[in-house]
Motif scaffolding. Structure first.
Motif, PDB file in Angstrom:
ATOM      1  N   HIS A 429       0.839  -1.202   0.000  1.00  0.00           N
ATOM      2  CA  HIS A 429       0.000   0.000   0.000  1.00  0.00           C
ATOM      3  C   HIS A 429       0.876   1.255   0.000  1.00  0.00           C
ATOM      4  N   ALA A 430       1.897   1.254   0.855  1.00  0.00           N
ATOM      5  CA  ALA A 430       2.766   2.424   0.967  1.00  0.00           C
ATOM      6  C   ALA A 430       3.526   2.678  -0.336  1.00  0.00           C
ATOM      7  N   TYR A 431       3.939   1.605  -1.013  1.00  0.00           N
ATOM      8  CA  TYR A 431       4.629   1.768  -2.299  1.00  0.00           C
ATOM      9  C   TYR A 431       3.696   2.371  -3.341  1.00  0.00           C
ATOM     10  N   HIS A 432       2.430   1.995  -3.292  1.00  0.00           N
ATOM     11  CA  HIS A 432       1.430   2.573  -4.187  1.00  0.00           C
ATOM     12  C   HIS A 432       1.400   4.092  -4.002  1.00  0.00           C
ATOM     13  N   HIS A 433       1.341   4.530  -2.759  1.00  0.00           N
ATOM     14  CA  HIS A 433       1.335   5.977  -2.482  1.00  0.00           C
ATOM     15  C   HIS A 433       2.636   6.617  -2.944  1.00  0.00           C
ATOM     16  N   HIS A 434       3.741   5.916  -2.761  1.00  0.00           N
ATOM     17  CA  HIS A 434       5.050   6.412  -3.208  1.00  0.00           C
ATOM     18  C   HIS A 434       5.037   6.645  -4.722  1.00  0.00           C
ATOM     19  N   CYS A 435       4.437   5.726  -5.457  1.00  0.00           N
ATOM     20  CA  CYS A 435       4.405   5.843  -6.927  1.00  0.00           C
ATOM     21  C   CYS A 435       3.533   7.000  -7.394  1.00  0.00           C
ATOM     22  N   ILE A 436       2.524   7.320  -6.618  1.00  0.00           N
ATOM     23  CA  ILE A 436       1.583   8.359  -7.042  1.00  0.00           C
ATOM     24  C   ILE A 436       1.939   9.732  -6.471  1.00  0.00           C
ATOM     25  N   THR A 437       2.902   9.757  -5.541  1.00  0.00           N
ATOM     26  CA  THR A 437       3.346  11.018  -4.958  1.00  0.00           C
ATOM     27  C   THR A 437       3.953  11.907  -6.046  1.00  0.00           C
ATOM     28  N   GLY A 438       3.645  13.196  -5.969  1.00  0.00           N
ATOM     29  CA  GLY A 438       4.146  14.122  -6.979  1.00  0.00           C
ATOM     30  C   GLY A 438       3.082  14.551  -7.961  1.00  0.00           C
ATOM     31  N   THR A 439       1.995  13.788  -8.040  1.00  0.00           N
ATOM     32  CA  THR A 439       0.862  14.201  -8.873  1.00  0.00           C
ATOM     33  C   THR A 439      -0.049  15.089  -8.019  1.00  0.00           C
ATOM     34  N   ASP A 440      -0.944  15.818  -8.677  1.00  0.00           N
ATOM     35  CA  ASP A 440      -1.869  16.678  -7.940  1.00  0.00           C
ATOM     36  C   ASP A 440      -2.683  15.853  -6.955  1.00  0.00           C
ATOM     37  N   TYR A 441      -2.941  16.438  -5.801  1.00  0.00           N
ATOM     38  CA  TYR A 441      -3.654  15.722  -4.751  1.00  0.00           C
ATOM     39  C   TYR A 441      -4.983  15.154  -5.240  1.00  0.00           C
ATOM     40  N   ALA A 442      -5.696  15.894  -6.062  1.00  0.00           N
ATOM     41  CA  ALA A 442      -6.995  15.437  -6.565  1.00  0.00           C
ATOM     42  C   ALA A 442      -6.880  14.182  -7.408  1.00  0.00           C
ATOM     43  N   LEU A 443      -5.674  13.894  -7.896  1.00  0.00           N
ATOM     44  CA  LEU A 443      -5.453  12.744  -8.771  1.00  0.00           C
ATOM     45  C   LEU A 443      -4.822  11.566  -8.028  1.00  0.00           C
ATOM     46  N   THR A 444      -4.824  11.619  -6.701  1.00  0.00           N
ATOM     47  CA  THR A 444      -4.188  10.554  -5.916  1.00  0.00           C
ATOM     48  C   THR A 444      -5.186   9.652  -5.210  1.00  0.00           C
ATOM     49  N   HIS A 445      -6.475   9.864  -5.450  1.00  0.00           N
ATOM     50  CA  HIS A 445      -7.494   9.054  -4.769  1.00  0.00           C
ATOM     51  C   HIS A 445      -7.896   7.891  -5.664  1.00  0.00           C
ATOM     52  N   TYR A 446      -7.533   6.685  -5.261  1.00  0.00           N
ATOM     53  CA  TYR A 446      -7.844   5.513  -6.073  1.00  0.00           C
ATOM     54  C   TYR A 446      -8.836   4.616  -5.334  1.00  0.00           C
ATOM     55  N   PRO A 447      -9.648   3.879  -6.087  1.00  0.00           N
ATOM     56  CA  PRO A 447     -10.674   3.031  -5.457  1.00  0.00           C
ATOM     57  C   PRO A 447     -10.055   1.824  -4.757  1.00  0.00           C
ATOM     58  N   MET A 448     -10.841   1.203  -3.899  1.00  0.00           N
ATOM     59  CA  MET A 448     -10.353   0.073  -3.113  1.00  0.00           C
ATOM     60  C   MET A 448      -9.932  -1.098  -3.987  1.00  0.00           C
ATOM     61  N   THR A 449     -10.594  -1.266  -5.120  1.00  0.00           N
ATOM     62  CA  THR A 449     -10.229  -2.350  -6.033  1.00  0.00           C
ATOM     63  C   THR A 449      -8.748  -2.292  -6.387  1.00  0.00           C
ATOM     64  N   LEU A 450      -8.280  -1.101  -6.791  1.00  0.00           N
ATOM     65  CA  LEU A 450      -6.889  -0.946  -7.215  1.00  0.00           C
ATOM     66  C   LEU A 450      -5.944  -0.809  -6.025  1.00  0.00           C
ATOM     67  N   ALA A 451      -6.452  -0.310  -4.904  1.00  0.00           N
ATOM     68  CA  ALA A 451      -5.624  -0.232  -3.703  1.00  0.00           C
ATOM     69  C   ALA A 451      -5.237  -1.628  -3.235  1.00  0.00           C
ATOM     70  N   GLU A 452      -6.195  -2.547  -3.248  1.00  0.00           N
ATOM     71  CA  GLU A 452      -5.908  -3.913  -2.809  1.00  0.00           C
ATOM     72  C   GLU A 452      -5.008  -4.650  -3.800  1.00  0.00           C
TER      73      GLU A 452
END
Length: 638
Positions: A429-452
């Motif tokens: 999960h933390a690596y997922h956030h690491h990969c998306i860090t740097g994009t606009d905050y509004a574009l960092t919210h992903y659904p549970m399907t892809l989070a899991e």
């Protein structure tokens, strides 16, 4: 090499001071002040837009009107997005800090008070989100030109469309505000009642709490498991009237609000939240249903592994019943005389935290240098709180601090192999956030399907390696553990899906009692588990699963099945492509906040609306089951 018992001091506490020193320090006070000032700025921006004249769809807009007009929508929208991204990231980081502090010391009133204060302030954000949605809807005909004039915001196209779609399922602003206010004393209150009932249930004979009794399902003693199952059902029966009332009224609220908001079915709302189409869900459910004969064979085989003296070398037949419900989580014990042929690193217990850290870094390195370096950073900079101590919540989670570009992981490390895989899961999960860090905050919210998907992929990297290293009975035990977990994610979640769907169908036509819920659960278990279960089942599971009792978590089940099978599909592709796949994987994770599930997967080369795609992931389990069946009966009964 794992020790027999890890040192208690080996599991660390995390470092939160690099985020904020503490609640009394200037850095936290300044962040809180900046957050509230940002909310004020957003209120001012929204007020400007709400009072500005609207340009109709057919009106001609000239450069003169843009230059001289009192309100220019495009510059306003760009300004609002910039400010809301800053405020949103800060809001989430402050709330994450408050919850992370509280969750490791739940009796600390300072932590609890700050958490409550932030929740109260956050009510403004909910109102602002609703106001922005209404403004966006009123200006929807201008958005195409906005992306032409401001191409840097092209990634927001999907986000804006999602807002417009959601707006179509809103009541009036006054009604939405009233619904929010009433939820605290309505649906949410029924959920709290269920939580209070379950948390205070205990066995008057043994003195065990309900949760302690449920944990006996993992006991190595069949007598203990069976007694716990009987006690659990007896306790739930004693409280079935108030629990059923909670579920009946909570689902009734959902049916009523969905009708007023224009949702034809509760499932439609859940699919929208998951950013997933009905075609994808149908393909996923269809593939799981096709695999049910495989899982029933597994459960019958597990019954034989647990009871070798009774079953001896007889192979399971199609007609024979499977496990008792209380045997689903039973551990396999090595038969007398069986040899343990695995390396020390494969042991199920006795891991120190240092060994877990080294192993996870090694496994993440094997996938990509980027993922390995990320894990090194997480361990080295104190991102993980793994120490078991009084006042700390149980279980595990990952929490993100978007304003700081970091995450924190909570676990309760006791030295079992399960603890190792849990760490890998949460670091995924933390690596997922690491990969998306740097994009606009509004574009960092992903659904549970892809989070899991991200967490299960990381866990798979560890589990597959461990199974590959093992030999003898240890390989059988690890393989069965993986099948056991996957059976829950696929078969039991299918059961929950069937049950919840039937509840909504019947609740739309009238009140439901405890007897009704038992009937619907029994039907769901038969449809999913079938002959994989013996006659000793659990028709009161509707009273146990907490997600049924949350007004915001309808169909909190299929995202886990999605995550498991999609992660396995990704891993199969990684095995074919090797190291180069890591770049595809990182790109996929980075896109999860700005696209639908279908588009994210399509960009990576997957058609998730095809049942064949999901079936490919399930094929992995056919190989594992074959290994389980091939284990020599003589060794089992020796």
């Amino acid at each position: 090499m794992p020790n027999t018992k890890p040192a208690a001091s080996a599991a660390p506490r995390w470092n939160l001071s690099s985020i904020y020193t503490d609640f009394a320090h200037d850095d936290y006070a300044q962040a809180l002040a900046a957050y509230e000032k940002g909310l004020d700025t957003l209120d001012e921006l929204l007020s400007r837009a709400e009072t500005a004249p609207k340009i109709t769809k057919n009106a001609e807009k000239t450069s003169d009107t843009e230059e001289t007009g009192a309100f220019e929508f495009f510059p306003w929208l760009a300004e609002f997005l910039t400010e809301s991204n800053t405020v949103g990231a800060l809001e989430e980081s402050l709330n994450a800090y408050a919850y992370a502090s509280y969750s490791t010391d739940t009796t600390n009133t300072v932590f609890l008070n700050n958490l409550s204060k932030l929740e109260e302030i956050g009510l403004r954000s909910s109102q602002q989100a609703l106001s922005f949605q209404q403004i966006l809807t009123s200006r929807a005909h201008e958005l195409t030109q906005f992306f032409t004039s401001y191409p840097q915001y092209e990634a927001y196209r999907f986000i804006f469309q999602e807002e417009l779609s959601d707006a179509a399922h809103r009541m009036s602003r006054a009604e939405e505000n009233l619904a929010d206010d009433l939820e605290r004393t309505g649906a949410a209150a029924w959920g709290r009642l269920h939580e209070q009932i379950i948390s205070n249930l205990s066995d008057p004979v043994s003195g065990k709490t309900f949760n302690e009794i449920r944990n006996d399902a993992y006991s190595g003693s069949r007598d203990v498991r069976r007694a716990a199952w009987q006690t659990e059902i007896k306790l739930l029966q004693s409280m079935q009237i108030p629990i059923a009332a909670a579920l009946n009224n909570l689902k009734g609220t959902t049916v009523t609000l969905n009708r007023r908001r224009g949702w034809e079915q509760a499932l439609d709302r859940s699919l929208a939240a998951a950013r997933m189409s009905r075609a994808t869900l149908d393909a996923l459910i269809g593939a799981i249903e096709d695999s049910l004969p495989l899982w029933r064979r597994y459960l019958k085989e597990k019954k034989r592994l647990l009871r070798p003296a009774e079953i001896a070398a007889v192979k399971p037949s199609a007609e024979e019943s499977g496990c008792a419900f209380y045997d689903l989580f039973a551990p396999l014990a090595p038969p007398e005389g069986a040899k343990t042929e695995c390396a020390d690193s494969v042991r199920m217990e006795g891991w120190t935290f240092d060994q877990a850290r080294a192993y996870i870094i090694e496994r993440f390195d094997s996938f990509s240098a980027d993922m390995g370096d990320f894990a090194r950073t997480a361990f080295a900079e104190g991102w993980i709180d793994a120490e078991v101590r009084k006042g700390k919540v149980g279980g595990a989670y990952c929490i993100d601090f978007p304003a700081h570009g970091v995450s924190r992981v909570l676990s309760n490390f006791t030295g079992t192999f399960s603890d190792v895989t849990t760490l890998a899961h949460e670091l995924g999960h933390a690596y997922h956030h690491h990969c998306i860090t740097g994009t606009d905050y509004a574009l960092t919210h992903y659904p549970m399907t892809l989070a899991e998907t991200a967490s299960i992929f990381a866990e798979t990297i560890v589990m597959n390696d461990m199974i590959g290293r093992a030999a003898g009975f240890d390989k059988i035990r690890l393989t069965e553990l993986h099948l056991q977990d996957s059976c829950q994610v696929l078969v039991d979640i299918l059961c929950r899906f069937y049950f919840e769907r039937s509840v909504f169908e019947e609740r739309a036509n009238g009140e439901l009692s405890a007897e009704d819920f038992c009937r619907l659960m029994a039907a769901a278990q038969e449809k999913s588990y079938g002959s994989g279960l013996s006659d000793e089942r659990h028709e009161y599971m509707w009273a146990v699963k907490t997600h049924y009792y949350s007004p915001d978590l309808d169909f909190y089940n299929f995202p886990y099945a999605f995550g498991l099978l999609f992660a396995l599909g990704l891993y199969a592709r990684y095995e074919k492509e090797g190291k180069p796949f890591a770049r595809t994987y990182r790109t996929l994770l980075r896109q999860t906040g700005s696209l639908s599930c279908e588009d994210v997967c399509r960009n990576a080369g997957f058609d998730i609306q095809s049942k064949e795609f999901w079936a490919q992931g399930i094929k992995t389990f056919e190989t594992e089951l074959a290994l389980l069946v091939s284990y020599e009966p003589a060794a089992r009964s020796s």
